[in-house]
Design a protein around this motif. Structure first.
Motif, PDB file in Angstrom:
ATOM      1  N   UNK A  47       0.825  -1.206   0.000  1.00 16.01           N
ATOM      2  CA  UNK A  47       0.000   0.000   0.000  1.00 16.01           C
ATOM      3  C   UNK A  47       0.858   1.255   0.000  1.00 16.01           C
ATOM      4  N   UNK A  48       1.908   1.268   0.791  1.00 17.03           N
ATOM      5  CA  UNK A  48       2.784   2.441   0.834  1.00 17.03           C
ATOM      6  C   UNK A  48       3.594   2.585  -0.447  1.00 17.03           C
ATOM      7  N   UNK A  49       3.918   1.467  -1.093  1.00 17.26           N
ATOM      8  CA  UNK A  49       4.705   1.525  -2.322  1.00 17.26           C
ATOM      9  C   UNK A  49       3.910   2.055  -3.503  1.00 17.26           C
ATOM     10  N   UNK A  50       2.611   2.241  -3.355  1.00 20.83           N
ATOM     11  CA  UNK A  50       1.839   2.897  -4.413  1.00 20.83           C
ATOM     12  C   UNK A  50       2.144   4.392  -4.497  1.00 20.83           C
ATOM     13  N   UNK A  51       2.746   4.959  -3.441  1.00 16.74           N
ATOM     14  CA  UNK A  51       3.113   6.379  -3.439  1.00 16.74           C
ATOM     15  C   UNK A  51       4.405   6.561  -4.230  1.00 16.74           C
ATOM     16  N   UNK A  52       4.454   7.597  -5.042  1.00 13.63           N
ATOM     17  CA  UNK A  52       5.652   7.883  -5.837  1.00 13.63           C
ATOM     18  C   UNK A  52       6.850   8.113  -4.917  1.00 13.63           C
ATOM     19  N   UNK A  53       7.978   7.512  -5.255  1.00 14.17           N
ATOM     20  CA  UNK A  53       9.204   7.721  -4.506  1.00 14.17           C
ATOM     21  C   UNK A  53       9.437   6.732  -3.381  1.00 14.17           C
ATOM     22  N   UNK A  54       8.440   5.932  -3.026  1.00 11.61           N
ATOM     23  CA  UNK A  54       8.589   4.987  -1.920  1.00 11.61           C
ATOM     24  C   UNK A  54       8.878   3.602  -2.477  1.00 11.61           C
ATOM     25  N   UNK A  55      10.033   3.051  -2.113  1.00 10.13           N
ATOM     26  CA  UNK A  55      10.360   1.672  -2.448  1.00 10.13           C
ATOM     27  C   UNK A  55      10.303   0.854  -1.164  1.00 10.13           C
ATOM     28  N   UNK A  56      10.702  -0.404  -1.233  1.00  6.46           N
ATOM     29  CA  UNK A  56      10.485  -1.317  -0.111  1.00  6.46           C
ATOM     30  C   UNK A  56      11.258  -0.885   1.131  1.00  6.46           C
ATOM     31  N   UNK A  57      12.462  -0.355   0.968  1.00  2.00           N
ATOM     32  CA  UNK A  57      13.262   0.039   2.128  1.00  2.00           C
ATOM     33  C   UNK A  57      12.612   1.199   2.869  1.00  2.00           C
ATOM     34  N   UNK A  58      12.110   2.194   2.136  1.00  2.00           N
ATOM     35  CA  UNK A  58      11.441   3.328   2.764  1.00  2.00           C
ATOM     36  C   UNK A  58      10.142   2.879   3.429  1.00  2.00           C
ATOM     37  N   UNK A  59       9.391   2.021   2.763  1.00  2.29           N
ATOM     38  CA  UNK A  59       8.124   1.547   3.325  1.00  2.29           C
ATOM     39  C   UNK A  59       8.354   0.799   4.629  1.00  2.29           C
ATOM     40  N   UNK A  60       9.342  -0.075   4.666  1.00  2.66           N
ATOM     41  CA  UNK A  60       9.617  -0.828   5.886  1.00  2.66           C
ATOM     42  C   UNK A  60      10.145   0.084   6.986  1.00  2.66           C
ATOM     43  N   UNK A  61      10.979   1.047   6.641  1.00  2.00           N
ATOM     44  CA  UNK A  61      11.477   1.979   7.642  1.00  2.00           C
ATOM     45  C   UNK A  61      10.361   2.806   8.254  1.00  2.00           C
ATOM     46  N   UNK A  75      -2.882   4.457  -3.097  1.00  2.00           N
ATOM     47  CA  UNK A  75      -2.766   5.837  -3.580  1.00  2.00           C
ATOM     48  C   UNK A  75      -3.454   5.956  -4.933  1.00  2.00           C
ATOM     49  N   UNK A  76      -4.285   6.967  -5.073  1.00  2.00           N
ATOM     50  CA  UNK A  76      -5.094   7.101  -6.281  1.00  2.00           C
ATOM     51  C   UNK A  76      -4.235   7.399  -7.503  1.00  2.00           C
ATOM     52  N   UNK A  77      -3.062   8.013  -7.299  1.00  2.00           N
ATOM     53  CA  UNK A  77      -2.186   8.356  -8.423  1.00  2.00           C
ATOM     54  C   UNK A  77      -1.059   7.345  -8.590  1.00  2.00           C
ATOM     55  N   UNK A  78      -1.321   6.093  -8.245  1.00  2.00           N
ATOM     56  CA  UNK A  78      -0.298   5.050  -8.381  1.00  2.00           C
ATOM     57  C   UNK A  78      -0.165   4.620  -9.838  1.00  2.00           C
ATOM     58  N   UNK A  79       1.019   4.111 -10.180  1.00  2.00           N
ATOM     59  CA  UNK A  79       1.268   3.545 -11.503  1.00  2.00           C
ATOM     60  C   UNK A  79       1.249   2.022 -11.379  1.00  2.00           C
ATOM     61  N   UNK A  80       0.228   1.341 -11.894  1.00  2.00           N
ATOM     62  CA  UNK A  80       0.109  -0.113 -11.704  1.00  2.00           C
ATOM     63  C   UNK A  80       1.310  -0.899 -12.205  1.00  2.00           C
ATOM     64  N   UNK A  81       1.791  -0.574 -13.405  1.00  4.37           N
ATOM     65  CA  UNK A  81       2.914  -1.324 -13.957  1.00  4.37           C
ATOM     66  C   UNK A  81       4.181  -1.113 -13.122  1.00  4.37           C
ATOM     67  N   UNK A  82       4.408   0.120 -12.682  1.00  6.85           N
ATOM     68  CA  UNK A  82       5.571   0.411 -11.847  1.00  6.85           C
ATOM     69  C   UNK A  82       5.464  -0.307 -10.515  1.00  6.85           C
ATOM     70  N   UNK A  83       4.262  -0.358  -9.938  1.00  2.92           N
ATOM     71  CA  UNK A  83       4.075  -1.058  -8.667  1.00  2.92           C
ATOM     72  C   UNK A  83       4.388  -2.542  -8.808  1.00  2.92           C
ATOM     73  N   UNK A  84       3.928  -3.160  -9.904  1.00  2.00           N
ATOM     74  CA  UNK A  84       4.220  -4.575 -10.124  1.00  2.00           C
ATOM     75  C   UNK A  84       5.724  -4.806 -10.284  1.00  2.00           C
ATOM     76  N   UNK A  85       6.405  -3.866 -10.920  1.00  2.02           N
ATOM     77  CA  UNK A  85       7.855  -3.984 -11.069  1.00  2.02           C
ATOM     78  C   UNK A  85       8.550  -3.884  -9.715  1.00  2.02           C
TER      79      UNK A  85
END
Length: 405
Positions: A208-222, A326-336
């Motif tokens: 859910x947090x990774x749907x926000x632009x700029x947040x990858x797994x390390x930031x989400x877990x932190x 996040x409503x402005x998420x990029x589905x393909x980027x999230x899957x990547x």
């Protein structure tokens, strides 16, 4: 009901017992596991134990919790501010904790659950390894500078850079020792990243947090390690304040309020992660980039990054509280992003002709279509702000504050 105050030190704790407004001394106990358990067995099931947050607090809490009704952790900084005294002993400190809790004035600290505590430990270990790797790299650069060798034009710690380094006329034993240390830390980092990725795949909040632009797994877990249970924050402003991203305010008497820099109270590592995410979000199309540009045009890049980090924290609170993406998420980027987490966790690479999870992101047309849609959302946000500012030159929020003279 009794209130048991514990003034804890490295190897010993002093006990104060408050019962029916009568304060008595409970002596002292050695801080070993067997001694603490024996002390807990002497307590009553309806007792409440008060202890200040310190290095060994978590272990004491886990040992005493089965024997009493509640174990309360006090904020040591706020306790000192409330109960400042010129006469200070361990007995007095233990008594102060018991009295403050009994009167309802004790500033409490949230005790994380076992999952959050494990996550915090992994995140902290990863941050330490990153610092050690940075220190080793800086030492190697310092060796080159001390031997009057010009900097390498490229990535020094790549395969080509390492080969170049071995050909230089310097104390190879010194440089190679730091390289060996760097490789050892990189191995530790790989193990920690795999453990964190495995935990991320089991927590839907990470996606859910990774749907926000700029947040990858390390930031989400932190961020999740710092937040823990989102329900303990009644509003997004509470979360922003907990992360130290709220502006400091000074006001006295009839004078106006003066807003200064952010307070920087709270968890510094999570705050740094959010600022890192803000810089990444400023480079990707979307409303967050429009927000960054709007603040940058008035206050500069540094203030814009901090303001965007605060905006991301507010978004995170809403997403976690409402269980929405996040409503402005990029589905393909999230899957990547998620596929990278799976590979990092040790899952096997996909083989065969069947399209994998990140197949859509590898399609240039799909990536361009998503970027175009977000650029439209960015333009819509910009137009909304222009219409919102009814007066010419009107500024709101952080952008309306003047720099302190």
């Amino acid at each position: 009901m009794r209130v048991i105050g514990l003034d804890v030190h490295r190897s010993r704790a002093v006990v104060a017992v408050l019962e029916k407004e009568r304060l008595t001394s409970g002596g002292g106990i050695d801080l070993t596991r067997d001694t603490v358990i024996a002390f807990g067995r002497k307590l009553r099931p309806d007792d409440e134990v008060v202890i200040e947050a310190t290095v060994n607090t978590a272990a004491i809490v886990h040992l005493l919790r089965p024997f009493v009704r509640r174990v309360v952790i006090a904020n040591p900084l706020q306790v000192r501010a409330i109960a400042h005294a010129k006469i200070k002993t361990d007995k007095i400190d233990a008594a102060v904790l018991a009295k403050l809790h009994a009167s309802g004035f004790l500033p409490e600290v949230w005790m994380p659950d076992e999952t959050t505590e494990t996550l915090r430990r992994l995140v902290a270990q990863r941050a330490q390894v990153i610092q050690q790797m940075t220190r080793a790299k800086n030492r190697i650069h310092s060796i080159l500078h001390a031997n009057l060798i010009p900097p390498y034009q490229g990535e020094l710690f790549s395969v080509a850079g390492r080969s170049w380094l071995k050909t230089q006329s310097l104390a190879l034993d010194e440089a190679l020792a730091h390289l060996a240390d760097l490789d050892c830390r990189a191995s530790d980092l790989s193990v920690l990243d795999q453990a964190l990725a495995q935990q991320a795949l089991q927590d839907e909040r990470v996606e859910r947090l990774m749907t926000i632009s700029g947040i990858h797994v390390t930031v989400a877990l932190g961020l999740l390690a710092a937040i823990g249970d989102i329900s303990r924050f009644a509003s997004s402003e509470k979360l922003v304040s907990y992360l130290g991203l709220n502006p400091s305010v000074r006001q006295s008497g009839d004078g106006p309020a003066h807003h200064g820099h952010i307070s920087k109270h709270g968890r510094a590592h999570a705050r740094a992660m959010l600022v890192e995410a803000a810089w990444a979000a400023a480079r990707a199309p979307g409303p967050l980039r429009a927000f960054f540009i709007r603040i940058q045009s008035r206050r500069g890049k540094q203030v814009a990054a901090v303001a965007t980090a605060r905006k991301i924290a507010v978004l995170a609170w809403h997403l976690l509280t409402k269980n929405q993406n996040y409503v402005s998420a990029r589905p393909a980027l999230l899957e990547n992003k998620l596929r990278k987490v799976e590979l990092l966790a040790g899952q096997p690479a996909a083989k065969g002709r069947r399209p994998g999870r990140a197949h859509a992101y590898n399609d240039r047309a799909i990536r361009q279509r998503e970027r175009s849609w977000l650029e439209q959302a960015e333009g819509a946000y910009t137009r909304f702000v222009v219409n919102w500012q009814t007066k010419p030159g009107q500024r709101t929020g952080a952008a309306n504050r003047k720099r302190p003279s």
